[in-house]
Design a protein around this motif. Structure first.
Motif, PDB file in Angstrom:
ATOM      1  N   LYS A  53       4.326  16.541   2.175  1.00 34.98           N
ATOM      2  CA  LYS A  53       4.051  16.638   3.614  1.00 34.98           C
ATOM      3  C   LYS A  53       3.634  18.030   4.076  1.00 34.98           C
ATOM      4  O   LYS A  53       3.191  18.190   5.209  1.00 34.98           O
ATOM      5  CB  LYS A  53       5.288  16.220   4.405  1.00 34.98           C
ATOM      6  CG  LYS A  53       5.607  14.757   4.323  1.00 34.98           C
ATOM      7  CD  LYS A  53       6.823  14.476   5.164  1.00 34.98           C
ATOM      8  CE  LYS A  53       6.949  13.022   5.516  1.00 34.98           C
ATOM      9  NZ  LYS A  53       8.082  12.792   6.435  1.00 34.98           N
ATOM     10  N   GLY A  54       3.875  19.037   3.248  1.00 36.95           N
ATOM     11  CA  GLY A  54       3.568  20.403   3.652  1.00 36.95           C
ATOM     12  C   GLY A  54       4.602  20.933   4.624  1.00 36.95           C
ATOM     13  O   GLY A  54       5.751  20.486   4.654  1.00 36.95           O
ATOM     14  N   SER A  55       4.198  21.885   5.461  1.00 32.58           N
ATOM     15  CA  SER A  55       5.117  22.541   6.398  1.00 32.58           C
ATOM     16  C   SER A  55       5.705  21.592   7.427  1.00 32.58           C
ATOM     17  O   SER A  55       6.738  21.892   8.015  1.00 32.58           O
ATOM     18  CB  SER A  55       4.407  23.677   7.139  1.00 32.58           C
ATOM     19  OG  SER A  55       4.083  24.697   6.246  1.00 32.58           O
ATOM     20  N   MET A  72       1.980  25.517   5.143  1.00 33.01           N
ATOM     21  CA  MET A  72       1.668  24.949   3.846  1.00 33.01           C
ATOM     22  C   MET A  72       0.980  23.612   4.041  1.00 33.01           C
ATOM     23  O   MET A  72       1.491  22.735   4.740  1.00 33.01           O
ATOM     24  CB  MET A  72       2.937  24.757   3.019  1.00 33.01           C
ATOM     25  CG  MET A  72       2.647  24.166   1.653  1.00 33.01           C
ATOM     26  SD  MET A  72       4.124  24.041   0.673  1.00 33.01           S
ATOM     27  CE  MET A  72       3.657  22.665  -0.378  1.00 33.01           C
ATOM     28  N   PRO A  73      -0.174  23.441   3.422  1.00 27.06           N
ATOM     29  CA  PRO A  73      -0.839  22.138   3.536  1.00 27.06           C
ATOM     30  C   PRO A  73      -0.148  21.100   2.666  1.00 27.06           C
ATOM     31  O   PRO A  73       0.445  21.427   1.632  1.00 27.06           O
ATOM     32  CB  PRO A  73      -2.252  22.416   3.014  1.00 27.06           C
ATOM     33  CG  PRO A  73      -2.107  23.595   2.115  1.00 27.06           C
ATOM     34  CD  PRO A  73      -0.948  24.395   2.654  1.00 27.06           C
ATOM     35  N   ALA A  74      -0.216  19.872   3.094  1.00 30.86           N
ATOM     36  CA  ALA A  74       0.324  18.773   2.289  1.00 30.86           C
ATOM     37  C   ALA A  74      -0.462  18.688   0.984  1.00 30.86           C
ATOM     38  O   ALA A  74      -1.670  18.910   0.962  1.00 30.86           O
ATOM     39  CB  ALA A  74       0.215  17.464   3.060  1.00 30.86           C
ATOM     40  N   GLN A  75       0.236  18.361  -0.087  1.00 30.86           N
ATOM     41  CA  GLN A  75      -0.400  18.242  -1.404  1.00 30.86           C
ATOM     42  C   GLN A  75      -0.299  16.808  -1.916  1.00 30.86           C
ATOM     43  O   GLN A  75      -0.219  16.574  -3.116  1.00 30.86           O
ATOM     44  CB  GLN A  75       0.268  19.216  -2.395  1.00 30.86           C
ATOM     45  CG  GLN A  75       0.176  20.661  -1.992  1.00 30.86           C
ATOM     46  CD  GLN A  75      -1.247  21.183  -1.935  1.00 30.86           C
ATOM     47  OE1 GLN A  75      -2.108  20.765  -2.709  1.00 30.86           O
ATOM     48  NE2 GLN A  75      -1.509  22.082  -1.007  1.00 30.86           N
ATOM     49  N   ALA A  76      -0.326  15.858  -0.991  1.00 34.02           N
ATOM     50  CA  ALA A  76      -0.177  14.446  -1.351  1.00 34.02           C
ATOM     51  C   ALA A  76      -1.345  13.931  -2.186  1.00 34.02           C
ATOM     52  O   ALA A  76      -1.236  12.874  -2.807  1.00 34.02           O
ATOM     53  CB  ALA A  76      -0.024  13.595  -0.084  1.00 34.02           C
ATOM     54  N   LEU A  93      12.439  18.960  -1.795  1.00 33.52           N
ATOM     55  CA  LEU A  93      11.334  19.730  -2.368  1.00 33.52           C
ATOM     56  C   LEU A  93      10.091  18.852  -2.539  1.00 33.52           C
ATOM     57  O   LEU A  93       8.978  19.273  -2.227  1.00 33.52           O
ATOM     58  CB  LEU A  93      11.758  20.335  -3.704  1.00 33.52           C
ATOM     59  CG  LEU A  93      10.723  21.190  -4.419  1.00 33.52           C
ATOM     60  CD1 LEU A  93      10.275  22.366  -3.552  1.00 33.52           C
ATOM     61  CD2 LEU A  93      11.302  21.687  -5.741  1.00 33.52           C
ATOM     62  N   ILE A  94      10.285  17.642  -2.988  1.00 35.96           N
ATOM     63  CA  ILE A  94       9.157  16.717  -3.157  1.00 35.96           C
ATOM     64  C   ILE A  94       8.514  16.413  -1.801  1.00 35.96           C
ATOM     65  O   ILE A  94       7.291  16.413  -1.661  1.00 35.96           O
ATOM     66  CB  ILE A  94       9.607  15.411  -3.852  1.00 35.96           C
ATOM     67  CG1 ILE A  94      10.030  15.703  -5.294  1.00 35.96           C
ATOM     68  CG2 ILE A  94       8.503  14.353  -3.809  1.00 35.96           C
ATOM     69  CD1 ILE A  94      10.795  14.568  -5.964  1.00 35.96           C
ATOM     70  N   ARG A  95       9.344  16.191  -0.777  1.00 40.75           N
ATOM     71  CA  ARG A  95       8.805  15.916   0.565  1.00 40.75           C
ATOM     72  C   ARG A  95       7.999  17.102   1.090  1.00 40.75           C
ATOM     73  O   ARG A  95       6.953  16.923   1.709  1.00 40.75           O
ATOM     74  CB  ARG A  95       9.918  15.544   1.533  1.00 40.75           C
ATOM     75  CG  ARG A  95      10.437  14.135   1.338  1.00 40.75           C
ATOM     76  CD  ARG A  95      11.304  13.663   2.489  1.00 40.75           C
ATOM     77  NE  ARG A  95      12.345  14.596   2.883  1.00 40.75           N
ATOM     78  CZ  ARG A  95      13.576  14.618   2.371  1.00 40.75           C
ATOM     79  NH1 ARG A  95      13.934  13.748   1.436  1.00 40.75           N
ATOM     80  NH2 ARG A  95      14.463  15.495   2.793  1.00 40.75           N
ATOM     81  N   GLU A 110       9.695   9.076  -3.485  1.00 40.11           N
ATOM     82  CA  GLU A 110       9.611   9.797  -2.208  1.00 40.11           C
ATOM     83  C   GLU A 110       8.308   9.454  -1.486  1.00 40.11           C
ATOM     84  O   GLU A 110       8.286   9.297  -0.287  1.00 40.11           O
ATOM     85  CB  GLU A 110       9.703  11.312  -2.426  1.00 40.11           C
ATOM     86  CG  GLU A 110      11.097  11.822  -2.611  1.00 40.11           C
ATOM     87  CD  GLU A 110      12.033  11.461  -1.474  1.00 40.11           C
ATOM     88  OE1 GLU A 110      11.696  11.653  -0.284  1.00 40.11           O
ATOM     89  OE2 GLU A 110      13.145  10.977  -1.778  1.00 40.11           O
ATOM     90  N   ARG A 111       7.230   9.374  -2.248  1.00 43.06           N
ATOM     91  CA  ARG A 111       5.930   9.044  -1.647  1.00 43.06           C
ATOM     92  C   ARG A 111       5.969   7.674  -0.983  1.00 43.06           C
ATOM     93  O   ARG A 111       5.382   7.461   0.076  1.00 43.06           O
ATOM     94  CB  ARG A 111       4.858   9.084  -2.742  1.00 43.06           C
ATOM     95  CG  ARG A 111       3.440   9.014  -2.208  1.00 43.06           C
ATOM     96  CD  ARG A 111       2.409   8.895  -3.315  1.00 43.06           C
ATOM     97  NE  ARG A 111       2.362   9.969  -4.255  1.00 43.06           N
ATOM     98  CZ  ARG A 111       1.590  11.049  -4.154  1.00 43.06           C
ATOM     99  NH1 ARG A 111       0.814  11.178  -3.108  1.00 43.06           N
ATOM    100  NH2 ARG A 111       1.583  11.953  -5.104  1.00 43.06           N
TER     101      ARG A 111
END
Length: 145
Positions: free
Chosen positions: A87-89, A104-108, A81-83, A141-142
């Motif tokens: 990373k998004g889709s 889904m866009p990445a939300q990093a 879920l975190i990835r 994860e990041r």
């Protein structure tokens, strides 16, 4: 002289009552009460970042974006879920049943604490019940990419 003593005594009594009242207020005050008006942690971010695509009730939009309510990804491994959040889709390109038109866009760009609060909010609302996610889990994860 007696008058001065009586005034001084009255002042001491009034001061004692005032200090006692302040102490009672401080004892009964709960710091969390102010935060309750804001809603649960993560809700504001969900409303701003996620609800436009996943809807306010997290049921998604058919063929456009998936439901988060009852989602295997939401309820599954926190790492996955975190990835997806970071990373998004791109994280879901080989995931079975992933056929939504919207990517889904990445939300990093969100801070670790904000992502942890958001994902914990999603995992414990909309009929979901899953363990909380910590900022350290997001940080770990990041660091992997």
């Amino acid at each position: 002289m007696e008058n001065n003593i009586q005034r001084e005594l009255k002042m001491k009594v009034l001061l004692s009552v005032f200090l006692f009242a302040i102490c009672l207020l401080l004892i009964s005050w709960k710091p969390g009460d102010a935060n309750l008006a804001k809603g649960p942690k993560g809700k504001k971010t969900y409303d701003r970042v996620c609800s436009p695509c996943h809807s306010t009730d997290a049921k998604g939009i058919p063929s456009f974006s998936p439901a988060l309510s009852g989602s295997k990804i939401v309820l599954g491994s926190s790492n996955k879920l975190i990835r997806v959040m970071l990373k998004g889709s791109a994280e879901l390109k080989n995931y079975p049943g992933h056929n939504n038109k919207n990517e889904m866009p990445a939300q990093a760009n969100l801070k670790d604490r904000r992502i942890a609060n958001l994902l914990t909010y999603i995992r414990n609302n909309f009929g979901n019940k899953a363990p909380a996610i910590t900022a350290d889990e997001v940080k770990n994860e990041r660091a992997k990419f």
